[in-house]
Enzyme design. Structure first.
Site, PDB file in Angstrom:
ATOM      1  N   HIS A 185       0.744  -1.292   0.040  1.00  0.00           N
ATOM      2  CA  HIS A 185      -0.204   0.059   0.128  1.00  0.00           C
ATOM      3  C   HIS A 185       0.831   1.347  -0.055  1.00  0.00           C
ATOM      4  O   HIS A 185       0.681   1.882  -1.045  1.00  0.00           O
ATOM      5  CB  HIS A 185      -0.504   0.404   1.250  1.00  0.00           C
ATOM      6  N   GLU A 186       2.247   1.182   0.770  1.00  0.00           N
ATOM      7  CA  GLU A 186       2.522   2.185   1.003  1.00  0.00           C
ATOM      8  C   GLU A 186       3.768   2.440  -0.171  1.00  0.00           C
ATOM      9  O   GLU A 186       3.807   3.908  -0.734  1.00  0.00           O
ATOM     10  CB  GLU A 186       3.765   2.659   1.948  1.00  0.00           C
TER      11      GLU A 186
HETATM   12 ZN    ZN Z   1      -2.665   5.044   1.928  1.00  0.00          ZN
END
Ligand code: ZN
Ligand code: ADP
Length: 597
Positions: free
Chosen positions: A427-428
């Site tokens: 995600h990051e």
């Molecule tokens: Zn996020």
């Protein structure tokens, strides 16, 4: 800032509450005790009707009474123990016995004088409920603020008005705008003689923590006049009519101690648009009406200046903004880099800072911070330095403090499953990689999967540039960057998670603002549609809400598609960054750049 009157009030309430609780306990105790005694004596008790019968039957030997008491001792002829009887009307009872004695019934009648001690205690107990109710009333009235609750900071008594413009960093334009108020408070005569009209009410608009209260206090301090303050939210939980009476009292007091400054914080709590609603809303209307009456009521020569603070001037009832009321607005913006540096300097005065620290760098790292947040950063830095046993606050302490204030405390201790970690990493990494390919987006400063506050990880950007305007392209690309996290989860792991909820919320808000505030939708055009009543919006077409919804969705769809495209064509980089994150948990700007060289 703590003000003593409030603390005093608190102690007062606490004592009252304790007294009330003690009263209740004693009352319950008495009732319980009486009941228990009664139960014990049940077989020793004799009913009045039975007593009369027994007297008639000549079974009674002796009756002992106390004047003023209904409780009577009865000695029966055949029983050793004395019994108790409750005699309703003593005089009639005595006459009855005397009648019996006359007729030859041998009853010994003893009448004791009143036992004063017992009488006093009895009387006191009979007042108990009344006392309790009184205490309760006092409590309620005090809490509702019938008492004098406007806080006065008197110039010679309180240190609060020691605040002057020197304590307010930055805000030079705002100070310039307000300096004439200071002059007026100092020498009202001069202005009146000239026939000059000075505003009665000034609205200070700005986010919480930008220094609205501070600047109001500074005006009072500069002019050396008292400062009375009150918060709009205090009115909300009030009984009917009390809000209005509080406003009246506040102005009464102000007129008495004029020249002075009245400061009303969170005025939107009372000054929101009037409605025809009932209940709490109509109560607010009453308070607002009273405020309008007071603003109109006092003359300019009374030298009372009302300053009010709000973060939502557009919510205020139009009547409040008419001439003679709050007809002047001063907007207090979040400080720019120079302002931030000055604020940091002011709050660094009483802190032990290492000579190597550059407050300028800290200011550059804290775009968007308010004065209150900056003050908080320095305080946190001092705490961190103390814990780490540093002799003086170091740059790293300050950096940690900035992080702490930005995203909440680092939570190394939280146990995270490998699956969650993996998801966070992708995600990051998604955010970071997508931003890298967007012209207008800031460079990545740090990517991490160490949880902070509620977030499982974070991507920090170098936002060291103060911006006043944001272009449409920039906003569109911001949406793409925000949705980069979700896009990466979906493509790399073929699953999506709740971790993107905040990104989605922010993105939706931005898209909505683009359409309804900034007029960036070609379809709808430059029309302000936010926070307008539905019927007001309908002026722009029956289905305007549908059109807004469609536009917001289109913006989000396009952004999400673009985020996915970027991820798809950079899968190798996504994987590399995510794997490195899983290994090291944190990647610096320099390291992040190595993936692209
Ligand atoms: Zn996020
Ligand atoms: P507001 O009333 O706008 O919510 P406050 O005036 O209560 O904000 O500000 C809170 C605190 O933040 C102040 O007491 C002060 O310590 C700090 N602060 C805010 N703005 C400034 C500023 N311009 N200069 C110095 N300190 C500031």
């Amino acid at each position: 800032m703590k003000d003593n009157p409030k603390n005093k009030d608190k102690i007062y309430y606490t004592i009252l509450i304790i007294v009330a609780i003690i009263c209740i306990i004693i009352t319950i105790g008495i009732i319980f005790f009486n009941k228990k005694n009664k139960n014990k004596e049940e077989d020793l008790e004799i009913a009045y009707t039975e007593l009369i019968k027994k007297i008639d039957n000549q079974e009674v030997e002796k009756i002992e009474m106390t004047v003023g008491s209904t409780s009577t001792k009865v000695k029966l002829k055949n029983i050793e123990k004395e019994k108790q009887a409750i005699v309703p009307s003593t005089q009639a009872f005595i006459e009855l016995i005397q009648e019996q004695v006359k007729n030859g019934n041998e009853i010994e009648l003893i009448q004791n004088p009143t036992n004063i001690g017992v009488r006093i205690v009895q009387t006191l107990f009979s007042f108990f409920p009344t006392i309790m109710i009184l205490i309760l009333f006092i409590l309620i009235f005090k809490m509702q603020g019938l008492g004098d609750k406007g806080k006065v900071y008197d110039t010679d008594k309180s240190d609060n008005t020691n605040t002057t413009f020197k304590d307010v960093a930055g805000l030079d334009e705002e100070k310039n705008e307000l300096i004439e108020i200071v002059d007026f408070l100092k020498e009202p005569k001069k202005f009146h003689e000239m026939g000059a009209k000075i505003p009665k009410g000034i609205l200070l608009c700005g986010k919480p923590g930008t220094g609205k209260t501070l600047i109001a206090k500074a005006i009072a301090g500069e002019a050396n006049v008292p400062f009375i303050s009150m918060s709009g939210s205090e009115f909300i939980e009030m009984f009917a009519g009390l809000g209005a009476s509080r406003v009246r009292k506040l102005f009464e007091k102000a007129k008495k101690i004029a020249p002075c400054i009245i400061f009303i914080d969170e005025i939107d709590a009372i000054g929101a648009r009037r409605t025809n609603a009932s209940g709490a809303e109509s109560e607010n209307n009453q308070t607002l009406n009273q405020l309008l009456v007071e603003m109109d009521g006092f003359e300019t020569n009374e030298t009372v200046i009302v300053l009010a603070a709000t973060n939502r001037p557009e919510m205020l009832d139009k009547a409040l903004l008419r001439p003679g009321r709050f007809d002047r607005q001063v907007t207090i913006a979040s400080p720019d880099a120079k302002g931030r540096e000055e604020i940091l300097k002011i709050h660094a005065k009483d802190k032990k800072l290492s000579e190597k620290i550059s407050l300028k760098d800290v200011a550059n790292d804290t775009a968007g911070f308010t004065g209150a947040e900056l003050a908080n950063v320095l305080n946190e830095a001092a705490i961190i330095a103390t814990i780490k046993k540093h002799k003086k606050i170091q740059m790293e302490d300050l950096e940690d403090a900035v992080k702490k204030v930005t995203v909440g405390l680092e939570k190394h201790s939280r146990v995270i499953s490998d699956k969650d970690k993996r998801l966070t990493a992708y995600h990051e990494a998604g955010h970071a990689i997508v931003s890298k390919f967007l012209e207008t987006q800031f460079d990545v400063k740090e990517v991490s999967i160490i949880p902070r506050g509620l977030a499982g990880g974070y991507t920090m950007y170098k936002t060291n540039e103060d911006k006043y305007y944001i272009s449409k392209t920039e906003m569109e690309e911001k949406l793409v960057a925000l949705l980069g996290g979700r896009a990466a989860e979906k493509i790399a792991l073929n699953d999506i998670s709740t971790g993107a909820s905040n990104d989605i919320e922010v993105a939706t808000q931005i898209a909505k603002d683009m359409v309804t505030v900034y007029g960036m939708s070609d379809d709808i055009g430059p029309i302000h549609l936010k926070q307008k009543d539905p019927y007001e919006r309908q002026v722009f077409g029956e289905n305007i809400d549908d059109a807004i919804g469609a536009e917001v969705k289109r913006l989000i769809d396009i952004a999400y598609k673009k985020a996915q495209d970027i991820i798809l064509s950079n899968m190798d980089k996504l994987q590399a960054v995510a794997e490195r994150l899983l290994e090291k948990e944190i990647i610096s700007a320099e390291e992040f750049e190595t993936f692209f060289s």
